[in-house]
Write a protein that holds these residues in place. Structure first.
Motif, PDB file in Angstrom:
ATOM      1  N   ALA A   1      -2.725  -8.740   0.868  1.00  0.00           N
ATOM      2  CA  ALA A   1      -1.643  -8.352  -0.030  1.00  0.00           C
ATOM      3  C   ALA A   1      -0.771  -7.277   0.610  1.00  0.00           C
ATOM      4  O   ALA A   1      -1.250  -6.457   1.394  1.00  0.00           O
ATOM      5  CB  ALA A   1      -2.221  -7.837  -1.345  1.00  0.00           C
ATOM      6  N   VAL A   2       0.494  -7.294   0.273  1.00  0.00           N
ATOM      7  CA  VAL A   2       1.408  -6.282   0.776  1.00  0.00           C
ATOM      8  C   VAL A   2       1.128  -4.970   0.047  1.00  0.00           C
ATOM      9  O   VAL A   2       1.135  -4.928  -1.188  1.00  0.00           O
ATOM     10  CB  VAL A   2       2.875  -6.699   0.548  1.00  0.00           C
ATOM     11  CG1 VAL A   2       3.831  -5.594   0.990  1.00  0.00           C
ATOM     12  CG2 VAL A   2       3.172  -7.997   1.266  1.00  0.00           C
ATOM     13  N   PRO A   3       0.821  -3.892   0.764  1.00  0.00           N
ATOM     14  CA  PRO A   3       0.513  -2.628   0.095  1.00  0.00           C
ATOM     15  C   PRO A   3       1.742  -2.057  -0.602  1.00  0.00           C
ATOM     16  O   PRO A   3       2.881  -2.333  -0.226  1.00  0.00           O
ATOM     17  CB  PRO A   3       0.054  -1.721   1.249  1.00  0.00           C
ATOM     18  CG  PRO A   3       0.631  -2.326   2.479  1.00  0.00           C
ATOM     19  CD  PRO A   3       0.735  -3.798   2.223  1.00  0.00           C
ATOM     20  N   ARG A   4       1.498  -1.233  -1.613  1.00  0.00           N
ATOM     21  CA  ARG A   4       2.577  -0.654  -2.401  1.00  0.00           C
ATOM     22  C   ARG A   4       3.041   0.694  -1.871  1.00  0.00           C
ATOM     23  O   ARG A   4       3.919   1.313  -2.463  1.00  0.00           O
ATOM     24  CB  ARG A   4       2.126  -0.498  -3.856  1.00  0.00           C
ATOM     25  CG  ARG A   4       1.789  -1.814  -4.543  1.00  0.00           C
ATOM     26  CD  ARG A   4       1.348  -1.582  -5.976  1.00  0.00           C
ATOM     27  NE  ARG A   4       1.020  -2.833  -6.658  1.00  0.00           N
ATOM     28  CZ  ARG A   4       0.608  -2.905  -7.924  1.00  0.00           C
ATOM     29  NH1 ARG A   4       0.466  -1.788  -8.629  1.00  0.00           N
ATOM     30  NH2 ARG A   4       0.333  -4.074  -8.461  1.00  0.00           N
ATOM     31  N   ASP A   5       2.435   1.151  -0.783  1.00  0.00           N
ATOM     32  CA  ASP A   5       2.764   2.482  -0.288  1.00  0.00           C
ATOM     33  C   ASP A   5       3.902   2.482   0.729  1.00  0.00           C
ATOM     34  O   ASP A   5       4.251   3.519   1.284  1.00  0.00           O
ATOM     35  CB  ASP A   5       1.524   3.150   0.323  1.00  0.00           C
ATOM     36  CG  ASP A   5       0.902   2.319   1.459  1.00  0.00           C
ATOM     37  OD1 ASP A   5       1.541   1.350   1.911  1.00  0.00           O
ATOM     38  OD2 ASP A   5      -0.215   2.659   1.889  1.00  0.00           O
ATOM     39  N   GLY A   6       4.471   1.304   1.002  1.00  0.00           N
ATOM     40  CA  GLY A   6       5.569   1.229   1.955  1.00  0.00           C
ATOM     41  C   GLY A   6       5.150   0.861   3.364  1.00  0.00           C
ATOM     42  O   GLY A   6       6.005   0.681   4.233  1.00  0.00           O
ATOM     43  N   SER A   7       3.858   0.753   3.615  1.00  0.00           N
ATOM     44  CA  SER A   7       3.398   0.330   4.941  1.00  0.00           C
ATOM     45  C   SER A   7       3.543  -1.185   5.088  1.00  0.00           C
ATOM     46  O   SER A   7       3.675  -1.917   4.105  1.00  0.00           O
ATOM     47  CB  SER A   7       1.947   0.750   5.164  1.00  0.00           C
ATOM     48  OG  SER A   7       1.106   0.191   4.167  1.00  0.00           O
ATOM     49  N   GLU A   8       3.519  -1.649   6.349  1.00  0.00           N
ATOM     50  CA  GLU A   8       3.607  -3.080   6.638  1.00  0.00           C
ATOM     51  C   GLU A   8       2.215  -3.629   6.936  1.00  0.00           C
ATOM     52  O   GLU A   8       1.290  -2.873   7.238  1.00  0.00           O
ATOM     53  CB  GLU A   8       4.509  -3.314   7.851  1.00  0.00           C
ATOM     54  CG  GLU A   8       5.914  -2.755   7.727  1.00  0.00           C
ATOM     55  CD  GLU A   8       6.668  -2.849   9.031  1.00  0.00           C
ATOM     56  OE1 GLU A   8       6.537  -3.894   9.719  1.00  0.00           O
ATOM     57  OE2 GLU A   8       7.354  -1.880   9.389  1.00  0.00           O
ATOM     58  N   VAL A   9       2.098  -4.949   6.890  1.00  0.00           N
ATOM     59  CA  VAL A   9       0.843  -5.616   7.208  1.00  0.00           C
ATOM     60  C   VAL A   9       1.082  -6.646   8.306  1.00  0.00           C
ATOM     61  O   VAL A   9       2.003  -7.457   8.204  1.00  0.00           O
ATOM     62  CB  VAL A   9       0.240  -6.304   5.966  1.00  0.00           C
ATOM     63  CG1 VAL A   9      -0.934  -7.203   6.364  1.00  0.00           C
ATOM     64  CG2 VAL A   9      -0.227  -5.274   4.949  1.00  0.00           C
TER      65      VAL A   9
ATOM     66  N   VAL B   1       2.078   0.425  10.342  1.00  0.00           N
ATOM     67  CA  VAL B   1       1.774  -1.001  10.389  1.00  0.00           C
ATOM     68  C   VAL B   1       0.254  -1.139  10.285  1.00  0.00           C
ATOM     69  O   VAL B   1      -0.473  -0.675  11.164  1.00  0.00           O
ATOM     70  CB  VAL B   1       2.276  -1.643  11.689  1.00  0.00           C
ATOM     71  CG1 VAL B   1       1.909  -3.126  11.726  1.00  0.00           C
ATOM     72  CG2 VAL B   1       3.778  -1.457  11.834  1.00  0.00           C
ATOM     73  N   ARG B   2      -0.213  -1.758   9.227  1.00  0.00           N
ATOM     74  CA  ARG B   2      -1.651  -1.979   9.055  1.00  0.00           C
ATOM     75  C   ARG B   2      -2.034  -3.285   9.755  1.00  0.00           C
ATOM     76  O   ARG B   2      -1.529  -4.361   9.389  1.00  0.00           O
ATOM     77  CB  ARG B   2      -2.018  -2.071   7.575  1.00  0.00           C
ATOM     78  CG  ARG B   2      -1.759  -0.814   6.752  1.00  0.00           C
ATOM     79  CD  ARG B   2      -2.036  -1.109   5.284  1.00  0.00           C
ATOM     80  NE  ARG B   2      -1.781   0.003   4.410  1.00  0.00           N
ATOM     81  CZ  ARG B   2      -2.715   0.849   3.952  1.00  0.00           C
ATOM     82  NH1 ARG B   2      -3.978   0.677   4.324  1.00  0.00           N
ATOM     83  NH2 ARG B   2      -2.393   1.823   3.125  1.00  0.00           N
ATOM     84  N   LEU B   3      -2.908  -3.197  10.748  1.00  0.00           N
ATOM     85  CA  LEU B   3      -3.423  -4.400  11.400  1.00  0.00           C
ATOM     86  C   LEU B   3      -4.659  -4.850  10.630  1.00  0.00           C
ATOM     87  O   LEU B   3      -5.676  -4.154  10.598  1.00  0.00           O
ATOM     88  CB  LEU B   3      -3.775  -4.103  12.860  1.00  0.00           C
ATOM     89  CG  LEU B   3      -2.611  -3.653  13.750  1.00  0.00           C
ATOM     90  CD1 LEU B   3      -3.102  -3.400  15.175  1.00  0.00           C
ATOM     91  CD2 LEU B   3      -1.489  -4.669  13.743  1.00  0.00           C
ATOM     92  N   VAL B   4      -4.581  -6.006   9.981  1.00  0.00           N
ATOM     93  CA  VAL B   4      -5.645  -6.493   9.117  1.00  0.00           C
ATOM     94  C   VAL B   4      -6.112  -7.864   9.583  1.00  0.00           C
ATOM     95  O   VAL B   4      -5.340  -8.649  10.146  1.00  0.00           O
ATOM     96  CB  VAL B   4      -5.193  -6.551   7.640  1.00  0.00           C
ATOM     97  CG1 VAL B   4      -4.791  -5.159   7.147  1.00  0.00           C
ATOM     98  CG2 VAL B   4      -4.043  -7.515   7.457  1.00  0.00           C
ATOM     99  N   ARG B   5      -7.381  -8.153   9.320  1.00  0.00           N
ATOM    100  CA  ARG B   5      -7.940  -9.424   9.756  1.00  0.00           C
ATOM    101  C   ARG B   5      -7.576 -10.581   8.833  1.00  0.00           C
ATOM    102  O   ARG B   5      -7.450 -11.713   9.274  1.00  0.00           O
ATOM    103  CB  ARG B   5      -9.463  -9.301   9.875  1.00  0.00           C
ATOM    104  CG  ARG B   5      -9.906  -8.484  11.061  1.00  0.00           C
ATOM    105  CD  ARG B   5     -11.399  -8.299  11.081  1.00  0.00           C
ATOM    106  NE  ARG B   5     -11.852  -7.408  10.015  1.00  0.00           N
ATOM    107  CZ  ARG B   5     -13.112  -7.072   9.796  1.00  0.00           C
ATOM    108  NH1 ARG B   5     -14.068  -7.577  10.554  1.00  0.00           N
ATOM    109  NH2 ARG B   5     -13.438  -6.235   8.834  1.00  0.00           N
TER     110      ARG B   5
END
Length: 297
Positions: free
Chosen positions: A37-45, A28-32
């Motif tokens: 954009a939703v990453p293409r590597d399968g991780s979540e945002v 899960v990417r915690l972003v400000r």
């Protein structure tokens, strides 16, 4: 394992994301940016607010907090020093409170710190039991680590990686040095006798994974290779590896004129050793600078 990461687009964060995803973990990417954009590597945002709003961490088993303003990105004006401090202290406090607020909190928070915690220690080896230094970066590190207290109070295991110079070609301080040495413009900084604690990017990511998985590891942990070198030895090794001269020293006064107070961090000495990692059984793939250098060249 479901792992939330701040600073996931940085040098260390992006390498950690790749490592975790390659091994089948959920990231899960915690972003400000709320519209990231939703990453293409399968991780979540997931959106988070480092100024104090925190983030939802439902279902997250581990958190790695790496975000913060780059120490060497700009000259240290009074306003940028505030940004360096605030981005670390407020961001860490927000992440720690978010961890503690969950009904089922993450079992571990790995919250970044830096080898700058110790200040200038001369040629004396220092491990995690050494006291904090008395310069700006040391004071930032003290507050930075203390900001994770809400997570500790909630019973979450907290690890603070005190990171040295990360040897990688993709970015960071070393990545900015490498092109100069390729052009034959590299050389020692100041006297060259100051110790530079270092770690390869490969070992740093492996140590983060080790910290996530090792329940016996908590508190400050030096993320530095076992054999720190002086700046003179580092620059000579770079010159040999690249077949370029490394003869143009940068005097301390000139560094101060160009970099301001940040020059003190480059010319100060920190012979930091990884006692906690060694006790816990971590094995370095690149224990020497030459091995770390070969890994990126």
């Amino acid at each position: 394992m479901r792992v939330a990461i701040t600073g996931s687009n940085g040098l260390i964060g992006s390498a950690l994301v790749r490592s975790l995803l390659d091994d089948g973990h959920q990231v899960v990417r915690l972003v400000r940016a709320a519209s990231a954009a939703v990453p293409r590597d399968g991780s979540e945002v997931v959106h988070w607010d480092p100024a104090g709003g925190g983030a939802r961490l439902e279902g997250v088993e581990a958190v790695v907090h790496l975000a913060g303003a780059g120490v060497g990105d700009r000259r240290w004006t009074a306003s940028y020093k505030r940004e360096i401090r605030d981005s670390r202290v407020r961001g860490t406090h927000a992440v720690a409170r978010a961890c503690a607020a969950e009904a089922v909190p993450p079992r571990v928070l790995v919250s970044a710190s830096a080898a700058g915690y110790y200040g200038d220690t001369g040629g004396r080896p220092v491990d995690e039991s050494a006291p904090a230094g008395d310069d700006f970066l040391a004071s930032v590190c003290v507050e930075w680590e203390a900001a994770a207290e809400p997570a500790r109070e909630a019973g979450i295991r907290v690890v603070h990686p005190r990171t040295g110079l990360v040897v990688a070609r993709e970015g960071g301080a070393f990545g900015r040095m490498l092109p100069l040495f390729r052009l034959g413009l590299g050389g020692r900084l100041g006297s060259g006798e100051q110790y530079w604690p270092f770690i390869s990017l490969t070992d740093h990511v492996a140590a983060l994974r080790f910290a996530l998985d090792t329940d016996a590891l908590s508190g400050p942990v030096n993320f530095t290779a076992p054999e720190p070198l002086t700046n003179r030895e580092v620059t000579r090794a770079l010159g040999r590896a690249l077949h370029r001269p490394a003869l143009a020293p940068a005097p301390a006064l000139a560094l101060r004129a160009v970099l301001g107070e940040f020059a003190t961090s480059l010319t100060g000495s920190a012979r930091v050793v990884p006692a906690a990692l060694s006790r816990a059984g971590f094995t370095f793939r690149h224990p020497t600078f030459e091995q770390a250098l070969r890994s990126v060249l």
